[in-house]
Every structure is written in structure tokens, then in C-alpha cells.
Design a protein around this motif. Structure first.
Motif, mmCIF file in Angstrom:
data_model
loop_
_atom_site.group_PDB
_atom_site.id
_atom_site.type_symbol
_atom_site.label_atom_id
_atom_site.label_comp_id
_atom_site.label_asym_id
_atom_site.label_seq_id
_atom_site.Cartn_x
_atom_site.Cartn_y
_atom_site.Cartn_z
ATOM 1 N N GLN A 44 48.029 2.766 42.682
ATOM 2 C CA GLN A 44 46.594 2.757 42.392
ATOM 3 C C GLN A 44 45.836 3.917 43.039
ATOM 4 O OE1 GLN A 44 46.531 -1.712 43.424
ATOM 5 N NE2 GLN A 44 44.993 -1.521 41.825
ATOM 6 N N HIS A 56 54.497 -3.089 45.969
ATOM 7 C CA HIS A 56 53.247 -3.469 45.301
ATOM 8 C C HIS A 56 53.381 -3.072 43.825
ATOM 9 C CE1 HIS A 56 48.773 -4.396 46.140
ATOM 10 N NE2 HIS A 56 48.899 -4.346 44.832
ATOM 11 N N TRP A 57 54.426 -3.631 43.201
ATOM 12 C CA TRP A 57 54.617 -3.652 41.751
ATOM 13 C C TRP A 57 55.254 -2.435 41.101
ATOM 14 C CZ3 TRP A 57 49.162 -5.892 40.089
ATOM 15 C CH2 TRP A 57 48.949 -7.106 40.751
ATOM 16 N N ASN A 101 54.007 -7.917 47.289
ATOM 17 C CA ASN A 101 52.629 -8.253 46.970
ATOM 18 C C ASN A 101 52.571 -9.114 45.709
ATOM 19 O OD1 ASN A 101 49.610 -7.687 47.294
ATOM 20 N ND2 ASN A 101 49.942 -7.141 45.159
ATOM 21 N N GLU A 102 52.051 -10.333 45.837
ATOM 22 C CA GLU A 102 51.688 -11.184 44.702
ATOM 23 C C GLU A 102 52.790 -11.384 43.659
ATOM 24 O OE1 GLU A 102 48.017 -9.899 42.952
ATOM 25 O OE2 GLU A 102 46.864 -10.399 44.722
ATOM 26 N N ASN A 145 45.934 -13.023 49.462
ATOM 27 C CA ASN A 145 44.977 -12.254 48.667
ATOM 28 C C ASN A 145 44.068 -13.267 47.987
ATOM 29 O OD1 ASN A 145 46.398 -10.029 49.428
ATOM 30 N ND2 ASN A 145 47.184 -9.525 47.388
ATOM 31 N N TYR A 159 40.679 -14.059 45.950
ATOM 32 C CA TYR A 159 39.521 -13.617 45.171
ATOM 33 C C TYR A 159 38.737 -14.816 44.649
ATOM 34 C CZ TYR A 159 41.508 -8.948 45.329
ATOM 35 O OH TYR A 159 41.998 -7.739 45.772
ATOM 36 N N TRP A 177 35.302 -13.558 37.383
ATOM 37 C CA TRP A 177 36.005 -14.185 38.507
ATOM 38 C C TRP A 177 34.992 -14.991 39.304
ATOM 39 C CZ3 TRP A 177 40.189 -10.579 41.151
ATOM 40 C CH2 TRP A 177 41.036 -10.065 40.169
ATOM 41 N N GLU A 213 43.935 -9.197 51.118
ATOM 42 C CA GLU A 213 43.010 -8.659 50.113
ATOM 43 C C GLU A 213 41.875 -9.651 49.906
ATOM 44 O OE1 GLU A 213 44.535 -7.433 46.230
ATOM 45 O OE2 GLU A 213 46.304 -6.563 47.196
ATOM 46 N N TRP A 238 39.706 -5.517 50.004
ATOM 47 C CA TRP A 238 40.195 -4.766 48.851
ATOM 48 C C TRP A 238 38.978 -4.185 48.201
ATOM 49 C CZ3 TRP A 238 44.931 -3.260 47.450
ATOM 50 C CH2 TRP A 238 45.053 -2.613 46.217
ATOM 51 N N SER A 294 42.411 0.258 38.750
ATOM 52 C CA SER A 294 42.745 -1.147 38.524
ATOM 53 C C SER A 294 43.813 -1.171 37.422
ATOM 54 C CB SER A 294 41.488 -1.904 38.090
ATOM 55 O OG SER A 294 41.835 -3.127 37.498
ATOM 56 N N TRP A 295 44.883 -1.921 37.642
ATOM 57 C CA TRP A 295 46.038 -1.908 36.720
ATOM 58 C C TRP A 295 45.605 -2.057 35.269
ATOM 59 C CZ3 TRP A 295 50.493 -1.054 39.450
ATOM 60 C CH2 TRP A 295 50.423 -1.310 40.811
ATOM 61 N N ASN A 337 42.150 -2.564 34.330
ATOM 62 C CA ASN A 337 40.718 -2.313 34.099
ATOM 63 C C ASN A 337 40.306 -0.869 34.360
ATOM 64 O OD1 ASN A 337 39.767 -5.234 33.773
ATOM 65 N ND2 ASN A 337 40.819 -5.295 35.722
ATOM 66 N N LYS A 380 36.202 -0.845 37.108
ATOM 67 C CA LYS A 380 36.012 -1.948 38.050
ATOM 68 C C LYS A 380 36.253 -1.401 39.454
ATOM 69 C CE LYS A 380 37.420 -6.791 38.484
ATOM 70 N NZ LYS A 380 38.475 -7.785 38.196
ATOM 71 N N TYR A 418 36.051 -1.406 43.718
ATOM 72 C CA TYR A 418 36.194 -2.324 44.850
ATOM 73 C C TYR A 418 35.922 -1.671 46.202
ATOM 74 C CZ TYR A 418 38.589 -6.129 42.270
ATOM 75 O OH TYR A 418 38.906 -7.181 41.447
HETATM 76 C C1 BG6 Z 1 45.319 -7.953 43.270
HETATM 77 C C2 BG6 Z 1 46.247 -6.779 43.404
HETATM 78 O O1 BG6 Z 1 45.883 -8.825 42.375
HETATM 79 O O2 BG6 Z 1 44.053 -7.746 42.764
HETATM 80 C C3 BG6 Z 1 45.563 -5.429 43.418
HETATM 81 O O3 BG6 Z 1 47.079 -6.905 44.514
HETATM 82 C C4 BG6 Z 1 44.457 -5.426 42.382
HETATM 83 O O4 BG6 Z 1 46.517 -4.427 43.219
HETATM 84 C C5 BG6 Z 1 43.439 -6.479 42.792
HETATM 85 O O5 BG6 Z 1 43.844 -4.190 42.194
HETATM 86 C C6 BG6 Z 1 42.217 -6.528 41.906
HETATM 87 O O6 BG6 Z 1 42.594 -6.741 40.587
HETATM 88 P P1 BG6 Z 1 41.813 -6.105 39.387
HETATM 89 O O7 BG6 Z 1 42.480 -6.588 38.174
HETATM 90 O O8 BG6 Z 1 40.423 -6.561 39.496
HETATM 91 O O9 BG6 Z 1 41.938 -4.626 39.593
#
Ligand code: BG6
Length: 469
Positions: A17, A118-119, A162-163, A295, A297, A347, A374, A420, A427-428, A430, A434, A436
């Protein structure tokens, strides 16, 4: 009350990222280098070829982190930079890059907190079955050992994965992450098991090296709550917690899988191919796992359904974490509720859900050491007269840090907080829309960095150790 002296205030990022330099200095291809280039897979077909060019600008970025007073920086290592084909030769240039990043952190007294995965999996391994193939377990163990040997004299905090729930769900059930498979429940459960075994192997290797640091894993923390007091919805929340949380946390912390899920998998013929030796390894490694990274959110609000799911494929926009999807087994659905507050990406913002979830964890796992690895707000930040006034982010983090403070006073063993993200990044799914970060990246102006309002706010929180919260 101030936060305890040994509590770390940090912020995080991940290699794909931020780094860019996708094909420089001997780096091998990763699964994301390939997947992100399939048209339609990501928002506006964005990819991490350049990202925010952290590979070339890490000095500038870490200097800003130091100026913010950051005590710790969580970042991930790109496996394909270290071992380009996954399990063959070591790329010295890759080692050199992370040595530089680590040394730069230490120059300012910033504690490096390193995630191994991390993926971004080396494409060579992905092409050979990725996490479903047990070769990847052995490859990960080797890669982890290379990292411990190279960086372990200075890095004392390690996160293996990670996740797992996210990359396995999106990768094997929803078709939204590599390898892009849909509804492959057998492979999904196999992949999760293989990841847990790889984690356990890495824990063992680390402890045998006697480097006297700590090692754990980072999981999504997405506690499920019933939308109301109806029995069937309370059942749905119990079911969701078993599949989304306990399936992931139990093998790490208790060294065994929750029988509620194991029994169901057996009935459906979905039991992973696991050996006695692997199950024993999970048991042994659980005794040595030092912490869990959470993590957090949003919580999940769930309601019971009874649906036959034809396909679990979901479009990109439905794969980005907004509630509304049915569970893969058709037992429940996540729900958006009228009386809750949501971000622009749907979210839920709920610091109460965070506290209730932490209590749930304490009840099941006791005094396990926790880091929030995160937490943060994804937003399109307001810019007024050239200043990035990300007040909603400040409010979000303030609420969640306040919850952490109360949790600590209740005896929940929380040792650090990583917002985060440290800087705006890719963002993977987005793209760059988006945001942060505490630091803004100007994509129209040569990726210039700029401090946001939250940068100054977080600096003050760290300086005063959160006393005013
Ligand atoms: C987490 C990941 O799931 O959420 C991060 O570990 C990711 O890599 C973060 O960026 C926020 O997700 P998104 O989809 O809002 O970018």
C-alpha cells in the motif's frame, strides 16, 4: 489518568500500500502485482506500482513520523522483495531496504513493529496453489527465519499474518482478492488452516532463535451482535462469532479449533486436510504466542436468514466491508441499522461495540496481551484554504482511544495503539480516494507530503500520554 508508561502510541502501513518500486532492485512479482492489473478488480484500476513511493521516500516519511512523536511504526515486509520467487534465493537488496527502514526508525527512537505477511504473496507460490498448497507453509517458515536472522537484532516485535479472515474470505469465497476464487469452501478452510500452521512454525522458529522479543498475529476484530433480542438473531450472533472470530483466534490462543465449527465442517465434508503433527504443533505454539493484534474498525450487526447461496461472488463495491452481505453458509446477514452511525463507505462507527467486543475477548481468552494494530477512519478529507482539516478522523480516534483507556482500567491487557494509517496510502479496493493518514499525499503534485490537522492532534495526545481523553 495518563496511559501507562509501557503503552506504545503508533501508526501503521503495509508494503504493497505504500512502497511502490514494484519491479526494482530484484523484487519478485507478488500476487497483487498481477491481480490488481486485471481490469475491474480495483477501484479505477489502481495498483501499487508506485503507491506513495515510500520505497524512495522512507527517510522523509520516517522523519515526519518522528516529528509527530510516534513511538512505534508498524509496517510490513514484502516477501517478494526478500525472496523473489517465494522459496529460493535471497535478494540482498531487499534485506538492505528493510535494514535502512529499521535503522532510520531507531535513529529517532521509533520502535519498529514488523508484519511478515500483509497479503502480498510471491506470485510464484500463488501460481502453485498459494495458501492451499502446503509448500507455502514451508516457504513462509523459511522466509520468516530469514527475516528473524536479518532484522531480529533490532526488531523485537513481530506479527506473522495480517487479517487471515479477510484475505481468505475475499480470496477463496468472494473472488475479490487473489487468487480470485468463488465459493470454494473447501479451499477456504484449508487455506485458513495452512496459515495457522505457518504461524505456529514461525513462532517455534522465533522462540528457538532466542532473540528475546515477542511474536503474535493480527486478526480482524469484528465482534458480532444480534440486531435485537429475538432468539434466532442471538443465535445468528453466536454463529457469526464462531466462524468469524473464534475459528481464527482459538487455534492461536488455545491451540485448537472451536468444536462448534469443527463438527459442522465434518458433517459438510469440509474438514481441512490436517495431520496429527500439525494439530500438535498448533497446541505447542499457542503456549509461546505472545500477543494478538486487533484491527478494529466496526462491529457486525447480524440477523438470522435461511438462504441457499448459489454463488458467494460479490462485486468489488460489496467486498469493501459495508454490511448487507449474507454469510457464505446462508445462516445470517450483516445489517445496516437506522439508529447507527456510518462512514461514507458504510462502515459503522461504534466505540461501544469496541468495548463490548474487548470484554467478550477477555471472557473467552483471559488476560492475553493485546495491541490494537489498526483502527482509524477512512474518509475523503476536507481541504479548506489548502489545509487538511480532518476533524472527523480526530473525533473517531479520540473516541476509540477513550475506550482503550477504560478497557485498561477494567484490567484488559492492552499494550499499544496503532492508528491506520500513518500516511495516506493505497486502499486495496478503494484506490486513493479513501484516506486514513495523519499525513496527506498530494497525487496531483509529485506525491508531496503535507501534515493534516490530525497530525498535530496525535502529536499532542502522545506528548500528554492521553491525559485529556
Ligand atoms: C484492513 C487492512 O483490513 O483495513 C488494511 O489491514 C486496509 O490493509 C484497511 O487498508 C482499510 O481498508 P480499506 O478497504 O478501507 O482500505
Amino acid at each position: 489518568m495518563k496511559f501507562p508508561k509501557d503503552f506504545l502510541f503508533g501508526a501503521a502501513s503495509a508494503s504493497y500500500q505504500v512502497e511502490g518500486a514494484w519491479n526494482e532492485d530484484g523484487k519478485g512479482l507478488s500476487n497483487w502485482d498481477v491481480f490488481s492489473k486485471i481490469p475491474g478488480k480495483t477501484f479505477e484500476n489502481t495498483n501499487g506500482d508506485v503507491a506513495i513511493d515510500h520505497y524512495h521516500r522512507y527517510k522523509e516519511d520516517i522523519k515526519l513520523m518522528a516529528e509527530m512523536g510516534l513511538e512505534s511504526y508498524r509496517f510490513s515486509v514484502s516477501w517478494a522483495r526478500i525472496i523473489p520467487d517465494g522459496d529460493g534465493e535471497i535478494n540482498e537488496k531487499g534485506i538492505e531496504f528493510y535494514n535502512n527502514v529499521i535503522d532510520e526508525c531507531l535513529k529517532y527512537g521509533i520502535v519498529p513493529f514488523v508484519t511478515l505477511y500483509h497479503w502480498d504473496l510471491p506470485q510464484n507460490l500463488e501460481a502453485d496453489g498459494g495458501w492451499v498448497n502446503k509448500r507455502t507453509i514451508r516457504a513462509f517458515a523459511k522466509y520468516a527465519e530469514v527475516c528473524f536472522e536479518a532484522f531480529g537484532d533490532r526488531v523485537k516485535h513481530w506479527i506473522t499474518f495480517n487479517e487471515t479472515v479477510v484475505f481468505c474470505t475475499l480470496g477463496y469465497l468472494n473472488g475479490a482478492h487473489p487468487p480470485g476464487l468463488v465459493n470454494d469452501q473447501k479451499k477456504y478452510f484449508q487455506a485458513t488452516h495452512n496459515v495457522f500452521v505457518a504461524h505456529a512454525e514461525a513462532v517455534q522458529i522465533y522462540k528457538n532463535l532466542r532473540q528475546f522479543g515477542e511474536i503474535g498475529i493480527t486478526h480482524v476484530f469484528n465482534p458480532a451482535f444480534s440486531i435485537d433480542g429475538k432468539e434466532e438473531n442471538i443465535f445468528a450472533s453466536m454463529h457469526a462469532n464462531h466462524y468469524q472470530t473464534f475459528w481464527y483466534y482459538d487455534p492461536i490462543l488455545k491451540g485448537e479449533y472451536p468444536s462448534y465449527v469443527v463438527d459442522a465442517l465434518k458433517e459438510k465434508g469440509l474438514t481441512p486436510d490436517w495431520t496429527e503433527a500439525e494439530l500438535t504443533l498448533l497446541k505447542d505454539a499457542a503456549d509461546y504466542n505472545d500477543f494478538i493484534g486487533l484491527n478494529y474498525y466496526q462491529p457486525a450487526r447480524v440477523a438470522k436468514i435461511n438462504e441457499t447461496i448459489e454463488s458467494t461472488k460479490i462485486d468489488r463495491d460489496k467486498a469493501t466491508g459495508k454490511p448487507g452481505n449474507p454469510s457464505f453458509d446462508g445462516v445470517y446477514r450483516t445489517v445496516m441499522m437506522e439508529d447507527k452511525v456510518y462512514t461514507k463507505w458504510g462502515w459503522e462507527i461504534s466505540s461501544e461495540g469496541f468495548l463490548d467486543g474487548l470484554r467478550m475477548l477477555k471472557e473467552r481468552y483471559g488476560d492475553v496481551k493485546l495491541y490494537i494494530t489498526e483502527n482509524g477512519l477512512g474518509d475523503e478529507d476536507p481541504i479548506i484554504d489548502g489545509e487538511i482539516v480532518d476533524v472527523p478522523r480526530i473525533k473517531y480516534i479520540e473516541e476509540h482511544l477513550t475506550v482503550i483507556k477504560s478497557a485498561i482500567s477494567e484490567g484488559i491487557n492492552l499494550k499499544g495503539y496503532y492508528a491506520w494509517s500513518v500516511i495516506d496510502l493505497l486502499s486495496w479496493l478503494n484506490g486513493y480516494k479513501k484516506q486514513y493518514g495523519f499525513i496527506y499525499v498530494d497525487h496531483k503534485n509529485n506525491l508531496e507530503r503535507k501534515k493534516k490537522l490530525s497530525f498535530h492532534w496525535y502529536k499532542h495526545i502522545i506528548e500528554t500520554r492521553g491525559e485529556e481523553l
